[in-house]
Design a protein around this motif. Structure first.
Motif, short mmCIF file in Angstrom:
data_model
loop_
_atom_site.label_atom_id
_atom_site.label_comp_id
_atom_site.label_asym_id
_atom_site.label_seq_id
_atom_site.Cartn_x
_atom_site.Cartn_y
_atom_site.Cartn_z
N PHE A 122 0.82 -1.21 0.00
CA PHE A 122 0.00 0.00 0.00
C PHE A 122 0.86 1.26 0.00
O PHE A 122 1.81 1.39 0.77
CB PHE A 122 -0.92 0.01 1.22
CG PHE A 122 -1.98 1.07 1.18
CD1 PHE A 122 -3.18 0.84 0.55
CD2 PHE A 122 -1.75 2.32 1.76
CE1 PHE A 122 -4.15 1.83 0.49
CE2 PHE A 122 -2.71 3.31 1.71
CZ PHE A 122 -3.92 3.07 1.07
N VAL A 123 0.50 2.18 -0.89
CA VAL A 123 1.28 3.41 -1.07
C VAL A 123 0.49 4.61 -0.54
O VAL A 123 -0.69 4.80 -0.90
CB VAL A 123 1.61 3.63 -2.55
CG1 VAL A 123 2.21 5.02 -2.79
CG2 VAL A 123 2.58 2.56 -3.03
N LEU A 124 1.13 5.41 0.29
CA LEU A 124 0.56 6.65 0.78
C LEU A 124 1.54 7.77 0.46
O LEU A 124 2.68 7.77 0.94
CB LEU A 124 0.33 6.59 2.29
CG LEU A 124 -0.37 7.80 2.92
CD1 LEU A 124 -1.80 7.94 2.40
CD2 LEU A 124 -0.37 7.69 4.45
N PRO A 125 1.14 8.73 -0.39
CA PRO A 125 2.06 9.81 -0.74
C PRO A 125 2.47 10.63 0.49
O PRO A 125 1.69 10.78 1.43
CB PRO A 125 1.24 10.68 -1.71
CG PRO A 125 0.21 9.75 -2.26
CD PRO A 125 -0.12 8.81 -1.13
N LYS A 126 3.68 11.14 0.46
CA LYS A 126 4.14 12.06 1.50
C LYS A 126 3.75 13.48 1.10
O LYS A 126 3.55 13.78 -0.08
CB LYS A 126 5.66 11.97 1.66
CG LYS A 126 6.14 10.65 2.23
CD LYS A 126 7.66 10.65 2.40
CE LYS A 126 8.15 9.35 3.02
NZ LYS A 126 9.62 9.34 3.21
N PRO A 127 3.62 14.37 2.08
CA PRO A 127 3.31 15.77 1.75
C PRO A 127 4.43 16.45 0.97
O PRO A 127 5.57 16.00 0.98
CB PRO A 127 3.15 16.43 3.14
CG PRO A 127 2.94 15.30 4.09
CD PRO A 127 3.67 14.13 3.52
N PHE A 128 4.06 17.53 0.28
CA PHE A 128 5.01 18.42 -0.39
C PHE A 128 5.83 17.74 -1.49
O PHE A 128 7.03 17.97 -1.61
CB PHE A 128 5.94 19.08 0.64
CG PHE A 128 5.18 19.77 1.75
CD1 PHE A 128 4.47 20.93 1.50
CD2 PHE A 128 5.17 19.22 3.02
CE1 PHE A 128 3.76 21.55 2.53
CE2 PHE A 128 4.47 19.83 4.05
CZ PHE A 128 3.76 21.01 3.81
N GLY A 129 5.15 16.93 -2.27
CA GLY A 129 5.77 16.31 -3.43
C GLY A 129 4.93 16.58 -4.66
O GLY A 129 4.21 17.57 -4.75
N ARG A 130 5.03 15.68 -5.61
CA ARG A 130 4.26 15.74 -6.86
C ARG A 130 3.59 14.39 -7.06
O ARG A 130 4.21 13.35 -6.82
CB ARG A 130 5.18 16.08 -8.03
CG ARG A 130 4.55 15.84 -9.41
CD ARG A 130 5.51 16.17 -10.52
NE ARG A 130 5.04 15.60 -11.79
CZ ARG A 130 5.17 16.19 -12.97
NH1 ARG A 130 5.76 17.38 -13.06
NH2 ARG A 130 4.73 15.60 -14.07
#
Length: 203
Positions: free
Chosen positions: A162-170
């Motif tokens: 499972f993938v959860l994006p990190k803040p302040f990326g694209r």
């Protein structure tokens, strides 16, 4: 008490976490032209959270129902999805599969979109179960593949990675051109869907 927390409090916490994460990311959409017809949305189980934003960028006023299993995780996902104005078709591939299929076909025939994770709820990862093939062929609806690729992310050590994006990326959001499988044998359709879905999949 723990059950109450999981079903009633946890979805709210996840809702606000997701909102914060996606508000802080640059979002880039790679979408085809929308013909407005009801579609079957295929997404991998490990990438399902991001597809909320993918869908509503594609169809701002669309109505989508997600096929969600009858298990504990399914309850949490159903409650979370409802906060994003996403309905649910609840069911199981092992129990009452025919009833679920009929309900899903009715949603498509009434003009709603239908979202499904072909490798869920138990995997294996990046597999395509029979349900999406039967649904597409019996409803004569086209399939679109939804994928996202974040520049920065956490990846959990679960079966679906499972993938959860990190803040302040694209985050790059991908939607394939619609395709149909109505004249294909099951195994041919399975490989064809998987091939389409893997084009923009995470490692």
């Amino acid at each position: 008490m723990f059950k109450y927390f999981k079903l009633n409090i946890l979805p709210y916490l996840l809702y606000y976490l997701v909102k914060i994460i996606y508000a802080t990311n640059k979002k880039v959409y790679h979408h085809p032209k929308d013909d407005g017809k009801p579609i079957i949305i295929c997404m991998w189980h490990g990438d399902l959270i991001s597809q909320i934003y993918n869908y509503f960028a594609f169809r701002k006023n669309g109505t989508v129902k997600a096929m969600i299993s009858h298990n504990k995780d399914g309850e949490i996902i159903t409650n979370l999805a409802s906060m994003f104005k996403i309905g649910a078709v609840r069911g199981s591939s092992s129990k009452g599969a025919a009833k679920v299929l009929i309900s899903a076909i009715k949603e498509l025939k009434s003009g709603n979109d239908l979202a499904i994770t072909p490798d869920g709820p138990r995997g294996p990862r990046y597999s395509v179960a029979d349900g999406v093939i039967a649904l597409a062929q019996k409803s004569e609806s086209k399939i679109v593949c939804f994928n996202t690729i974040p520049s920065k992310y956490w990846q959990f050590n679960s079966w679906d990675k499972f993938v959860l994006p990190k803040p302040f990326g694209r985050i790059d959001f991908y939607i394939s051109e619609p395709f149909d499988i109505k004249n294909m044998e099951f195994e041919q359709a399975r490989e064809f869907i998987k091939e389409k879905m893997l084009i923009h999949s995470m490692p």
